[in-house]
Write a protein that holds these residues in place. Structure first.
Motif, PDB file in Angstrom:
ATOM      1  N   GLU A 192       0.819  -1.211   0.000  1.00 32.89           N
ATOM      2  CA  GLU A 192       0.000   0.000   0.000  1.00 32.89           C
ATOM      3  C   GLU A 192       0.858   1.268   0.000  1.00 32.89           C
ATOM      4  N   GLU A 193       1.913   1.282   0.798  1.00 37.73           N
ATOM      5  CA  GLU A 193       2.810   2.445   0.823  1.00 37.73           C
ATOM      6  C   GLU A 193       3.494   2.617  -0.529  1.00 37.73           C
ATOM      7  N   THR A 194       3.899   1.515  -1.127  1.00 32.53           N
ATOM      8  CA  THR A 194       4.547   1.560  -2.445  1.00 32.53           C
ATOM      9  C   THR A 194       3.576   2.089  -3.496  1.00 32.53           C
ATOM     10  N   LEU A 195       2.345   1.663  -3.418  1.00 24.46           N
ATOM     11  CA  LEU A 195       1.323   2.120  -4.359  1.00 24.46           C
ATOM     12  C   LEU A 195       1.128   3.633  -4.260  1.00 24.46           C
ATOM     13  N   LEU A 196       1.054   4.151  -3.051  1.00 23.95           N
ATOM     14  CA  LEU A 196       0.899   5.597  -2.854  1.00 23.95           C
ATOM     15  C   LEU A 196       2.137   6.343  -3.347  1.00 23.95           C
ATOM     16  N   ASP A 197       3.312   5.817  -3.042  1.00 32.54           N
ATOM     17  CA  ASP A 197       4.557   6.458  -3.480  1.00 32.54           C
ATOM     18  C   ASP A 197       4.622   6.566  -5.010  1.00 32.54           C
ATOM     19  N   LEU A 198       4.340   5.464  -5.663  1.00 30.52           N
ATOM     20  CA  LEU A 198       4.477   5.425  -7.116  1.00 30.52           C
ATOM     21  C   LEU A 198       3.392   6.209  -7.852  1.00 30.52           C
TER      22      LEU A 198
ATOM     23  N   ALA B  83       6.407   1.367 -17.370  1.00 32.31           N
ATOM     24  CA  ALA B  83       6.749   0.476 -16.259  1.00 32.31           C
ATOM     25  C   ALA B  83       5.985   0.879 -15.008  1.00 32.31           C
ATOM     26  N   ARG B  84       5.889   2.190 -14.765  1.00 39.46           N
ATOM     27  CA  ARG B  84       5.178   2.647 -13.572  1.00 39.46           C
ATOM     28  C   ARG B  84       3.707   2.256 -13.636  1.00 39.46           C
ATOM     29  N   ALA B  85       3.091   2.405 -14.800  1.00 42.53           N
ATOM     30  CA  ALA B  85       1.686   2.045 -14.952  1.00 42.53           C
ATOM     31  C   ALA B  85       1.471   0.560 -14.681  1.00 42.53           C
TER      32      ALA B  85
ATOM     33  N   MET C 243       3.359  -1.363 -12.761  1.00 46.02           N
ATOM     34  CA  MET C 243       3.524  -1.575 -11.325  1.00 46.02           C
ATOM     35  C   MET C 243       2.278  -1.156 -10.564  1.00 46.02           C
ATOM     36  N   LEU C 244       1.731   0.008 -10.896  1.00 47.23           N
ATOM     37  CA  LEU C 244       0.540   0.494 -10.211  1.00 47.23           C
ATOM     38  C   LEU C 244      -0.632  -0.467 -10.367  1.00 47.23           C
ATOM     39  N   GLU C 245      -0.808  -0.983 -11.557  1.00 44.70           N
ATOM     40  CA  GLU C 245      -1.913  -1.911 -11.807  1.00 44.70           C
ATOM     41  C   GLU C 245      -1.780  -3.176 -10.959  1.00 44.70           C
ATOM     42  N   LEU C 246      -0.558  -3.731 -10.916  1.00 45.83           N
ATOM     43  CA  LEU C 246      -0.344  -4.968 -10.167  1.00 45.83           C
ATOM     44  C   LEU C 246      -0.393  -4.728  -8.657  1.00 45.83           C
ATOM     45  N   LEU C 247       0.144  -3.597  -8.211  1.00 49.98           N
ATOM     46  CA  LEU C 247       0.078  -3.262  -6.786  1.00 49.98           C
ATOM     47  C   LEU C 247      -1.370  -3.042  -6.347  1.00 49.98           C
ATOM     48  N   ALA C 248      -2.140  -2.310  -7.161  1.00 46.84           N
ATOM     49  CA  ALA C 248      -3.525  -2.008  -6.818  1.00 46.84           C
ATOM     50  C   ALA C 248      -4.354  -3.284  -6.680  1.00 46.84           C
ATOM     51  N   ALA C 249      -4.024  -4.285  -7.489  1.00 46.65           N
ATOM     52  CA  ALA C 249      -4.770  -5.546  -7.444  1.00 46.65           C
ATOM     53  C   ALA C 249      -4.540  -6.289  -6.129  1.00 46.65           C
ATOM     54  N   GLN C 250      -3.409  -6.015  -5.466  1.00 47.50           N
ATOM     55  CA  GLN C 250      -3.078  -6.715  -4.225  1.00 47.50           C
ATOM     56  C   GLN C 250      -3.305  -5.872  -2.973  1.00 47.50           C
ATOM     57  N   ALA C 251      -3.517  -4.570  -3.158  1.00 45.51           N
ATOM     58  CA  ALA C 251      -3.578  -3.661  -2.016  1.00 45.51           C
ATOM     59  C   ALA C 251      -4.875  -3.808  -1.221  1.00 45.51           C
ATOM     60  N   SER C 252      -4.775  -3.501   0.062  1.00 43.91           N
ATOM     61  CA  SER C 252      -5.929  -3.480   0.951  1.00 43.91           C
ATOM     62  C   SER C 252      -6.456  -2.043   1.035  1.00 43.91           C
ATOM     63  N   ASN C 253      -7.712  -1.835   0.695  1.00 42.51           N
ATOM     64  CA  ASN C 253      -8.299  -0.495   0.796  1.00 42.51           C
ATOM     65  C   ASN C 253      -8.289   0.008   2.229  1.00 42.51           C
ATOM     66  N   GLU C 254      -8.503  -0.905   3.151  1.00 45.27           N
ATOM     67  CA  GLU C 254      -8.492  -0.523   4.562  1.00 45.27           C
ATOM     68  C   GLU C 254      -7.111  -0.001   4.965  1.00 45.27           C
ATOM     69  N   MET C 255      -6.059  -0.700   4.540  1.00 38.89           N
ATOM     70  CA  MET C 255      -4.713  -0.272   4.882  1.00 38.89           C
ATOM     71  C   MET C 255      -4.354   1.040   4.163  1.00 38.89           C
ATOM     72  N   LEU C 256      -4.798   1.183   2.911  1.00 42.84           N
ATOM     73  CA  LEU C 256      -4.555   2.429   2.185  1.00 42.84           C
ATOM     74  C   LEU C 256      -5.154   3.612   2.942  1.00 42.84           C
ATOM     75  N   ASN C 257      -6.383   3.458   3.382  1.00 41.88           N
ATOM     76  CA  ASN C 257      -7.034   4.535   4.126  1.00 41.88           C
ATOM     77  C   ASN C 257      -6.324   4.821   5.434  1.00 41.88           C
ATOM     78  N   GLU C 258      -5.822   3.752   6.064  1.00 44.21           N
ATOM     79  CA  GLU C 258      -5.109   3.921   7.331  1.00 44.21           C
ATOM     80  C   GLU C 258      -3.816   4.709   7.120  1.00 44.21           C
ATOM     81  N   ILE C 259      -3.061   4.357   6.076  1.00 46.20           N
ATOM     82  CA  ILE C 259      -1.798   5.059   5.796  1.00 46.20           C
ATOM     83  C   ILE C 259      -2.065   6.516   5.448  1.00 46.20           C
ATOM     84  N   VAL C 260      -3.073   6.764   4.627  1.00 51.13           N
ATOM     85  CA  VAL C 260      -3.424   8.140   4.268  1.00 51.13           C
ATOM     86  C   VAL C 260      -3.796   8.929   5.519  1.00 51.13           C
TER      87      VAL C 260
END
Length: 207
Positions: free
Chosen positions: A149-155, A168-170, A172-189
């Motif tokens: 999730e942190e990597t997804l936000l960074d990139l 390459a960035r696009a 990475m973002l697509e593959l990271l987003a597929a694995q990320a937890s929305n709950e954790m993303l909101n927590e980090i934000v």
């Protein structure tokens, strides 16, 4: 076996510098071991222990650039003050299948890009205690990298200027987003107060 090699083999980080040893002749001994193929000159002043199974490969063994970056940073600052970030973290999360020529690592102080035999290392000043991190094991050291999730936000942003193509960035973002937890993303934000990154990410994912 050389006492130096035994010492390095028992360290958590298998990249060393002459200053890591008390003997004034350490530099000379490390160079001798590198000439003999037991150590690899990873970069100027840094030596990596060659895995025993690869020692007869006539110098063919090379660590991955992410392993080299994390080990060099760890040798200089210690394991708790550095972490792989951005495209390097994405790659070790399995979210980019191809090798990269440059690794990115967060460190406490500014320093120039360093050339290594494995590729270039880009150092970015960040306080890793404020990042969401997970453990990572590489062939040269054990340390930290940013979470999915942190990597997804960074990139999703341009800071720092990531040393990769937009394609390459696009990916990475697509593959990271597929694995990320929305709950954790909101927590980090929430704790980082980085709503701008989250809005930027939502725009990218929606596209």
């Amino acid at each position: 076996m050389s006492s130096y090699l035994l010492d390095i083999a028992h360290r958590d980080t298998r990249v060393v510098r002459a200053v890591d040893f008390p003997s004034p002749s350490a530099g000379k001994e490390l160079r001798r071991l590198a000439d003999a193929g037991a150590l690899l000159r990873l970069a100027h002043g840094y030596y990596a222990l060659v895995p025993e199974a690869r020692g007869g490969d006539e110098g063919a063994w090379r660590p991955e650039v992410e392993a080299a970056a994390l080990a060099i940073a760890t040798a200089d600052y210690g394991v708790e003050k550095v972490a792989l970030i951005g495209p390097s973290a994405a790659r070790l999360h399995g979210c980019y299948p191809r090798a990269l020529s440059t690794a990115v690592v967060a460190v406490p102080s500014q320093r120039p890009i360093r050339e290594t035999i494995a590729g270039n290392v880009k150092f970015v000043v960040r306080d890793v205690s404020k990042l969401d991190l997970v453990r990572v094991d590489t062939e040269l050291t054990r340390g930290w990298m940013t979470s999915i999730e942190e990597t997804l936000l960074d990139l999703s942003g341009d800071w720092p200027r990531w040393p990769i193509s937009e394609t390459a960035r696009a990916e990475m973002l697509e593959l990271l987003a597929a694995q990320a937890s929305n709950e954790m993303l909101n927590e980090i934000v929430g704790w980082s107060r980085n709503g701008a990154a989250f809005r930027r990410l939502n725009g990218i994912v929606d596209d």
